[in-house]
Design a protein around this motif. Structure first.
Motif, PDB file in Angstrom:
ATOM      1  N   ASP A  76       0.842  -1.206   0.000  1.00  0.00           N
ATOM      2  CA  ASP A  76       0.000   0.000   0.000  1.00  0.00           C
ATOM      3  C   ASP A  76       0.873   1.251   0.000  1.00  0.00           C
ATOM      4  O   ASP A  76       0.447   2.324  -0.422  1.00  0.00           O
ATOM      5  N   GLU A 115      -2.530  -3.237  -9.516  1.00  0.00           N
ATOM      6  CA  GLU A 115      -3.712  -2.787  -8.773  1.00  0.00           C
ATOM      7  C   GLU A 115      -3.344  -2.181  -7.428  1.00  0.00           C
ATOM      8  O   GLU A 115      -2.385  -2.610  -6.792  1.00  0.00           O
ATOM      9  N   GLN A 116      -4.124  -1.205  -7.025  1.00  0.00           N
ATOM     10  CA  GLN A 116      -3.994  -0.642  -5.679  1.00  0.00           C
ATOM     11  C   GLN A 116      -5.013  -1.328  -4.778  1.00  0.00           C
ATOM     12  O   GLN A 116      -6.076  -1.727  -5.240  1.00  0.00           O
ATOM     13  N   GLY A 117      -4.671  -1.406  -3.494  1.00  0.00           N
ATOM     14  CA  GLY A 117      -5.611  -1.968  -2.523  1.00  0.00           C
ATOM     15  C   GLY A 117      -6.549  -0.885  -2.002  1.00  0.00           C
ATOM     16  O   GLY A 117      -6.607   0.212  -2.546  1.00  0.00           O
ATOM     17  N   GLU A 118      -7.214  -1.205  -0.918  1.00  0.00           N
ATOM     18  CA  GLU A 118      -8.238  -0.278  -0.385  1.00  0.00           C
ATOM     19  C   GLU A 118      -7.644   1.041   0.105  1.00  0.00           C
ATOM     20  O   GLU A 118      -8.339   2.045   0.213  1.00  0.00           O
ATOM     21  N   TYR A 119      -6.337   1.061   0.422  1.00  0.00           N
ATOM     22  CA  TYR A 119      -5.714   2.295   0.922  1.00  0.00           C
ATOM     23  C   TYR A 119      -5.053   3.107  -0.190  1.00  0.00           C
ATOM     24  O   TYR A 119      -4.386   4.101   0.076  1.00  0.00           O
ATOM     25  N   LYS A 190      -4.434   7.537   6.964  1.00  0.00           N
ATOM     26  CA  LYS A 190      -5.395   7.262   5.875  1.00  0.00           C
ATOM     27  C   LYS A 190      -6.011   8.539   5.317  1.00  0.00           C
ATOM     28  O   LYS A 190      -5.857   9.591   5.832  1.00  0.00           O
TER      29      LYS A 190
END
Ligand SMILES: Cc1cc2nc3c(=O)[nH]c(=O)nc-3n(C[C@H](O)[C@H](O)[C@H](O)COP(=O)(O)O)c2cc1C
Length: 190
Positions: A76, A115-119, A190
């Motif tokens: 991330d 791909e990027q994750g949720e963060y 975040k």
């Protein structure tokens, strides 16, 4: 959250390592796990521009880059820490970056960016150089920016310390280590 950090200096206990240690402390205290790669100790062959990754985004070589490819995919946050060598990043960093040509192929030829994750994915560049001239870090910053873009880092911060030459000189800088720590904390907020 997962952070991957690259130390690009061959000098153990040197300025780059000291900066990175503080940034990593900030990252860990901010709640992210960290995997640190000491590039100088790794077996990484130089990109041969063979075109092998053009078709499928997979490098023909299988060496220590295999673990780096996986770590980047899962990351991330990415930190690159490098001394400035001949106006650019160290050869240790450049070897790793050049082998990310396979990610470049994935992104631009196969149109499948990492791909990027949720963060999301954010970056931090830490530089230490002996010269006073600000121009000295420009190539290193441009090189790192190209790398970050290639591995889907959407934004990154740069901390560049010049006139830092002797081993450990960064410890005498009034703000550098605190700034590196703060940048690590900020990176994983975040
Ligand atoms: C091969 C080599 C090339 C260097 N080239 C530069 C340079 O172009 N610009 C600069 O500011 N410092 C240059 N330096 C000085 C280092 O960047 C400086 O000593 C730095 O603090 C080293 O960081 P480290 O302690 O993490 O290895 C060079 C040093 C070496 C060994």
């Amino acid at each position: 959250m997962k952070t991957v950090a690259f130390c690009g200096s061959p000098r153990k206990g040197g300025n780059t390592e000291l900066l990175l240690t503080e940034a990593v402390r900030g990252v860990e205290e901010g709640g992210s796990s960290v995997i640190t790669f000491n590039l100088n100790l790794m077996n990484i062959k130089a990109c041969q521009n063979c075109g092998g990754c053009n078709e499928n985004g997979i490098c023909i070589f299988h060496d220590d880059m295999d673990q780096i490819y996986s770590a980047i995919r899962e990351s991330d946050r990415i930190i690159i820490a490098s001394p400035i060598f001949f106006f650019s990043v160290s050869a240790q960093v450049k070897l790793m970056i050049d082998r990310c040509q396979s990610f470049w192929c994935e992104k631009y030829l196969l149109e499948k960016p990492v791909e990027q994750g949720e963060y999301g994915r954010r970056g931090l560049l830490l530089l230490a150089g002996g010269m006073k001239d600000e121009m000295g870090s420009m190539c290193a910053e441009a090189c790192a920016k190209a790398f970050f873009r290639t591995v889907s880092v959407s934004q990154h911060e740069v901390l560049s310390y010049l006139d830092i030459d002797e081993k450990g000189a960064i410890k005498s800088h009034p703000t550098a280590l605190q700034e590196a720590y703060d940048a690590g904390r900020k990176l994983v907020s975040k």
